[in-house]
Design an enzyme around this catalytic site. Structure first.
Site, PDB file in Angstrom:
ATOM      1  CE  LYS A  86      -4.935  -1.369  -1.779  1.00  0.00           C
ATOM      2  NZ  LYS A  86      -4.768  -2.472  -0.850  1.00  0.00           N
ATOM      3  NE  ARG A  95     -13.287  -7.872   3.808  1.00  0.00           N
ATOM      4  CZ  ARG A  95     -12.879  -8.131   2.581  1.00  0.00           C
ATOM      5  NH1 ARG A  95     -11.750  -7.600   2.142  1.00  0.00           N
ATOM      6  NH2 ARG A  95     -13.582  -8.902   1.767  1.00  0.00           N
ATOM      7  CB  THR A 104      -0.935  -0.049   1.222  1.00  0.00           C
ATOM      8  OG1 THR A 104      -1.724  -1.231   1.087  1.00  0.00           O
ATOM      9  CG2 THR A 104      -1.839   1.157   1.322  1.00  0.00           C
ATOM     10  CD  GLU A 159     -12.825  -3.367   3.251  1.00  0.00           C
ATOM     11  OE1 GLU A 159     -11.992  -4.162   2.811  1.00  0.00           O
ATOM     12  OE2 GLU A 159     -12.562  -2.566   4.170  1.00  0.00           O
ATOM     13  CG  HIS A 180     -23.275  17.410  20.669  1.00  0.00           C
ATOM     14  ND1 HIS A 180     -23.782  18.354  21.531  1.00  0.00           N
ATOM     15  CD2 HIS A 180     -22.896  16.359  21.434  1.00  0.00           C
ATOM     16  CE1 HIS A 180     -23.678  17.912  22.769  1.00  0.00           C
ATOM     17  NE2 HIS A 180     -23.150  16.694  22.745  1.00  0.00           N
TER      18      HIS A 180
HETATM   19  C1  F6R Z   1      -9.063  -5.439   2.076  1.00  0.00           C
HETATM   20  C2  F6R Z   1      -9.079  -4.356   3.025  1.00  0.00           C
HETATM   21  C3  F6R Z   1      -8.529  -3.011   2.649  1.00  0.00           C
HETATM   22  C4  F6R Z   1      -6.993  -2.988   2.819  1.00  0.00           C
HETATM   23  C5  F6R Z   1      -6.429  -1.609   2.421  1.00  0.00           C
HETATM   24  C6  F6R Z   1      -4.928  -1.510   2.652  1.00  0.00           C
HETATM   25  O1  F6R Z   1      -9.401  -6.642   2.747  1.00  0.00           O
HETATM   26  O2  F6R Z   1      -9.554  -4.564   4.114  1.00  0.00           O
HETATM   27  O3  F6R Z   1      -9.141  -2.038   3.466  1.00  0.00           O
HETATM   28  O4  F6R Z   1      -6.650  -3.269   4.138  1.00  0.00           O
HETATM   29  O5  F6R Z   1      -6.678  -1.396   1.063  1.00  0.00           O
HETATM   30  O6  F6R Z   1      -4.230  -2.592   2.127  1.00  0.00           O
HETATM   31  P1  F6R Z   1      -3.175  -3.340   3.041  1.00  0.00           P
HETATM   32  O7  F6R Z   1      -3.914  -3.784   4.249  1.00  0.00           O
HETATM   33  O8  F6R Z   1      -2.665  -4.475   2.240  1.00  0.00           O
HETATM   34  O9  F6R Z   1      -2.120  -2.331   3.358  1.00  0.00           O
END
Ligand code: F6R
Length: 382
Positions: A360, A165, A118, A250, A266
């Site tokens: 991504k 997740r 990420t 998700e 509020h």
């Molecule tokens: C997918 C998920 C996303 C990823 C996020 C960041 O299951 O939950 O919210 O967690 O796109 O990716 P990572 O966790 O691989 O850094």
């Protein structure tokens, strides 16, 4: 097959839940155990020699920043909420490309990305090094771990092959153990043990073979079908409310919303003045705890009485357990499982998150942020 029979039909469940997310979720207590073992085997170094010029010393921090996105950021939020009453230093969760300006040598920077790919997390890793933070990377592998290795930074590699997740235990327990190893909190072993016991009990009660009429979570999913859930949390259930909402997005692929007491009294409550045509599409999910602080309990009851009558329904999820951690994770687990049963009921595979993956790919193809960050690693090493 009638809709009400779907969640009790194992053949139907298998046909929808192709990656077996349901059973993985029901094994959360086992994932916690594995994550705790990984965290405990991590050796915190005294120093990291990044380059000839840059040397990081690991000592008791004055503040903590946890950087991660989505499923990798929630572990930081949970840690923040769990330790609200006992953490002697501030904890901030960073969901962006850059760390706040105060990040420095006294900052413990925990950089989390399950995939390790990420770009926001990779960027904050380099930011943390530039700020001289006590930096530790947590991932299942990928570029984050290879950057950490190149920069001689401590890192924790967790089990790979899960949806981020689903990997929440791996993205929470190692953080808690690092904080414990740094002497910021005292032993948490008992809380860990109780959390796993509570989760195992809830998994047993709400397993796939337990029919709808006796299965609390299946009933929740049933009530939430064809509505927009609005999750209301408070204090240590703030991150849990965020998580519940994200899991509905998700896994179940539906819009959802979260809010937290007392703040929601509020602003959010005024939204219930909208026409009944709109508000009847919403179902409230209240997170409850038998030890709610009286001021919060009074607010929840007053809110129920005054405004929420216009929602389609008001559901309640009761936390279970003695310790704060067990209670938080009990609701988190019930929320996760609800979102998976709901996905199955709707007929969508809970695992794929096509839009996140496409987003991504689009970013990487067009802007190659990771390539630019790799060049920056080489500069930092000089
Ligand atoms: C997918 C998920 C996303 C990823 C996020 C960041 O299951 O939950 O919210 O967690 O796109 O990716 P990572 O966790 O691989 O850094």
């Amino acid at each position: 097959m009638k809709d009400s029979e779907k969640l009790d039909n194992s053949g139907y469940i298998k046909g929808i839940d192709k990656s077996d997310m349901l059973n993985l979720c029901l094994c959360t207590h086992q994932l916690c155990k594995e994550a705790i073992t990984i965290g405990r085997s991590f050796r915190l170094p005294q120093k990291a020699q990044v380059s000839k010029k840059l040397n990081i010393t690991y000592k008791k921090p004055k503040n903590i920043i946890i950087a991660g996105m989505g499923g990798s950021g929630i572990g930081g939020d949970l840690l923040h909420d769990w330790l609200l009453n006992r953490m002697p230093v501030p904890v901030e969760v960073c969901r962006d490309y850059h760390l706040p300006a105060y990040a420095g040598e006294e900052t413990l920077a925990l950089i989390v990305s399950y995939s390790g790919e990420t770009e926001e997390a990779l960027s904050t890793l380099l930011d943390a090094v530039e700020h001289g933070c006590m930096t530790i990377a947590i991932a299942s592998g990928g570029t984050l771990i290879s950057f950490a290795q190149k920069l001689h930074l401590p890192h924790i590699v967790v089990r790979s092959g899960l949806q981020p997740r689903v990997a929440v235990p791996f993205l929470f327990f190692p953080l808690a153990i690092i904080v414990e190893k740094m002497g910021l909190i005292s032993s948490v072993e008992e809380e860990f043990t109780e959390t796993m016991e509570v989760l195992e009990g809830l998994a047993f009660e709400n397993a796939a073979h337990v029919p709808l009429e006796r299965n609390f979570v299946k009933k929740m999913a049933w009530e939430l079908r064809s509505t927009i859930p609005v999750v209301y949390g408070f204090r240590e259930y703030r991150a849990v409310a965020v998580r519940f909402k994200s899991e509905l997005n998700e896994n179940s692929k539906i819009p959802a919303k979260w809010e937290s007491f007392p703040e929601l009294n509020h602003n959010d409550v005024v939204g219930w003045e909208a026409s009944i045509k709109l508000t009847k599409e919403l179902t409230i999910v209240l997170i409850r705890d038998s030890n709610e602080p009286p001021e919060i309990r009074n607010r929840i009851e007053a809110t129920k009485k005054l405004s929420l009558i216009k929602a389609r329904k008001v559901l309640e999820v009761q936390a279970r357990g003695k310790s704060a951690l067990a209670r938080m994770f009990s609701v988190l687990f019930l929320g996760d499982l609800t979102s998976i049963y709901l996905a199955i009921l709707i007929g969508v595979d809970p695992a794929p998150v096509k839009i996140i993956t496409a987003m991504k790919k689009e970013m990487q193809q067009n802007y190659n942020v990771v390539g630019k960050l790799a060049d920056k690693v080489e500069t930092l090493l000089r």
